[in-house]
Write an enzyme that holds these catalytic residues in place. Structure first.
Site, PDB file in Angstrom:
ATOM      1  N   GLU A  47       1.065  -1.121  -0.164  1.00 46.87           N
ATOM      2  CA  GLU A  47      -0.096   0.156  -0.206  1.00 46.87           C
ATOM      3  C   GLU A  47       1.200   0.971   0.215  1.00 46.87           C
ATOM      4  OE1 GLU A  47      -1.493   0.775   4.075  1.00 46.87           O
ATOM      5  OE2 GLU A  47      -3.407   2.162   3.135  1.00 46.87           O
ATOM      6  N   ASN A 110      -7.000   6.703  -1.223  1.00 44.99           N
ATOM      7  CA  ASN A 110      -5.676   5.383  -0.790  1.00 44.99           C
ATOM      8  C   ASN A 110      -6.286   4.556  -2.487  1.00 44.99           C
ATOM      9  OD1 ASN A 110      -4.143   3.574  -0.512  1.00 44.99           O
ATOM     10  ND2 ASN A 110      -4.367   4.104   1.694  1.00 44.99           N
ATOM     11  N   GLU A 146      -5.551   8.427   7.588  1.00 44.54           N
ATOM     12  CA  GLU A 146      -6.885   7.707   6.763  1.00 44.54           C
ATOM     13  C   GLU A 146      -7.590   8.519   6.525  1.00 44.54           C
ATOM     14  OE1 GLU A 146      -6.017   4.379   4.203  1.00 44.54           O
ATOM     15  OE2 GLU A 146      -4.867   3.703   6.308  1.00 44.54           O
ATOM     16  N   CYS A 172      -4.620  -2.917   2.480  1.00 40.62           N
ATOM     17  CA  CYS A 172      -4.884  -3.019   4.413  1.00 40.62           C
ATOM     18  C   CYS A 172      -5.528  -3.046   4.962  1.00 40.62           C
ATOM     19  CB  CYS A 172      -3.506  -1.751   4.780  1.00 40.62           C
ATOM     20  SG  CYS A 172      -3.172  -2.436   5.797  1.00 40.62           S
TER      21      CYS A 172
HETATM   22  N1  CDV Z   1      -3.007   1.771   6.506  1.00 44.12           N
HETATM   23  C1  CDV Z   1      -4.057   0.821   7.738  1.00 44.12           C
HETATM   24  O1  CDV Z   1      -4.801   0.504   6.991  1.00 44.12           O
HETATM   25  N2  CDV Z   1      -3.227   0.653   8.452  1.00 44.12           N
HETATM   26  C2  CDV Z   1      -4.452  -0.632   9.919  1.00 44.12           C
HETATM   27  C3  CDV Z   1      -3.917  -0.204  10.961  1.00 44.12           C
HETATM   28  C4  CDV Z   1      -4.126   1.314  11.105  1.00 44.12           C
HETATM   29  C5  CDV Z   1      -5.007  -1.102  12.227  1.00 44.12           C
HETATM   30  C6  CDV Z   1      -4.320  -2.096   9.391  1.00 44.12           C
HETATM   31  O2  CDV Z   1      -5.469  -1.645   9.803  1.00 44.12           O
HETATM   32  O3  CDV Z   1      -3.457  -2.698   9.262  1.00 44.12           O
END
Ligand code: CDV
Length: 311
Positions: A47, A110, A146, A172
């Site tokens: 990401e 994103n 975010e 993510c």
């Molecule tokens: N970049 C992300 O989406 N990170 C989240 C963190 C903040 C919990 C994740 O789910 O890994």
């Protein structure tokens, strides 16, 4: 008959705030080249793979924020990556911050794209589950903004025919939500690619910190099995601007088993020969959706957002 795709999970070590796109793209190209030497058809990058994970900083100046975004893809700095894909004959998934204009409005997403072996974009996804918060929160060791810098993705979860199979993407935090994979599972997905940046420390729930590696694999392995799909999870890893990112990139078979993994916290490639057909027996037996799902009993999933105790 098998349908083979050789996949590289191209984990990245830390990217400093001062690193230029050119420097980062050189690292990406080195991994792509390594992928070609190992017979990869496609490599998966993390990401927001072109910059440091900038949502860790609170910024009020939109011009400063926009420096982390790509106004075109490919752009001048990223074109060499697309050229390398064509030269090596290796496709890629990559996450980046997308700044675009739609109906005269500036939009920030994103985003991830899927690029084929000829360097053409063949798929796109915009992150739907945006974690974190929108305002500065004093108590945090670092921010996770975010919800300030991105809008919720507006594409759903499309799947694409590419590399001989049916491929979907998520980003993510999406990987923690079963709905993400089931939306693609219902479109027959055979491989889900997911890039991530996961800090080991989660300020709102530090009691989870010791479990962050376990939870990372738990969600992706269960999703692979429950949807009879490959899942390729690729991290940014190591201590980036003082914040430790967990790494733990993996290639997961439709059985739920990890078949290849990165073991370090820097730039690293893990490779697996993946047969799209491996999902077949799961999709046609234990998780035969047509035979066994009972959607008439799943109404609350789309009707209700938050849990409500009614008893
Ligand atoms: N970049 C992300 O989406 N990170 C989240 C963190 C903040 C919990 C994740 O789910 O890994």
């Amino acid at each position: 008959m098998s349908r083979i795709v050789t996949v590289g999970a191209a984990q990245l070590g830390p990217i400093a705030r001062s690193d230029t796109r050119t420097q980062v793209v050189e690292r990406l190209i080195a991994l792509l080249k390594q992928g070609s030497e190992h017979g990869c058809d496609v490599v998966v990058f993390p990401e927001l793979a072109l910059t440091t994970f900038f949502p860790r900083w609170y910024m009020e100046d939109q011009a400063e924020v926009d420096q982390f975004f790509e106004k075109s893809m490919p752009g001048t700095d990223t074109q060499p990556l697309f050229d390398a894909a064509r030269e090596y004959g290796v496709g890629f998934y990559i996450g980046y911050a997308e700044l675009t204009e739609q109906d005269g409005q500036v939009r920030h997403f994103n985003t991830s794209i899927l690029v084929d072996k000829s360097g053409e974009i063949v798929g796109k996804y915009r992150k739907i589950h945006l974690p974190g918060h929108a305002e500065h929160e004093e108590y945090r060791a670092f921010q996770h903004l975010e919800k300030r810098y991105f809008e919720t993705g507006d594409m759903g979860w499309p799947v694409y025919r590419a590399f001989g199979g049916i491929i979907g993407m998520c980003i993510c935090n999406d990987r923690r939500w079963p709905e993400t994979y089931r939306m693609m599972g219902l479109q027959g997905v055979e491989m889900v690619m997911v890039g991530y940046n996961t800090p080991r420390h989660n300020p709102p729930s530090p009691e989870h910190d010791r479990l962050s590696d376990f939870h990372n694999h738990l969600v992706m392995q269960s999703a692979a099995y429950q949807n009879g799909t490959w899942v390729i999870g690729v991290a940014k890893a190591g201590v980036e601007e003082g914040c430790e990112l967990i790494g733990g990139s993996v290639i997961i078979a439709p059985s739920g088993e990890i078949v290849a993994r990165c073991t370090g916290m820097g730039d690293e490639l893990a490779v697996a020969i993946c047969d799209f057909e491996m999902g077949h027996s799961y999709k046609n037996t234990i998780f035969n959706f047509e035979a066994h799902r009972e959607p008439q009993h799943y109404g609350l999933i789309v009707e209700r957002k938050g849990a409500k105790v009614t008893v």
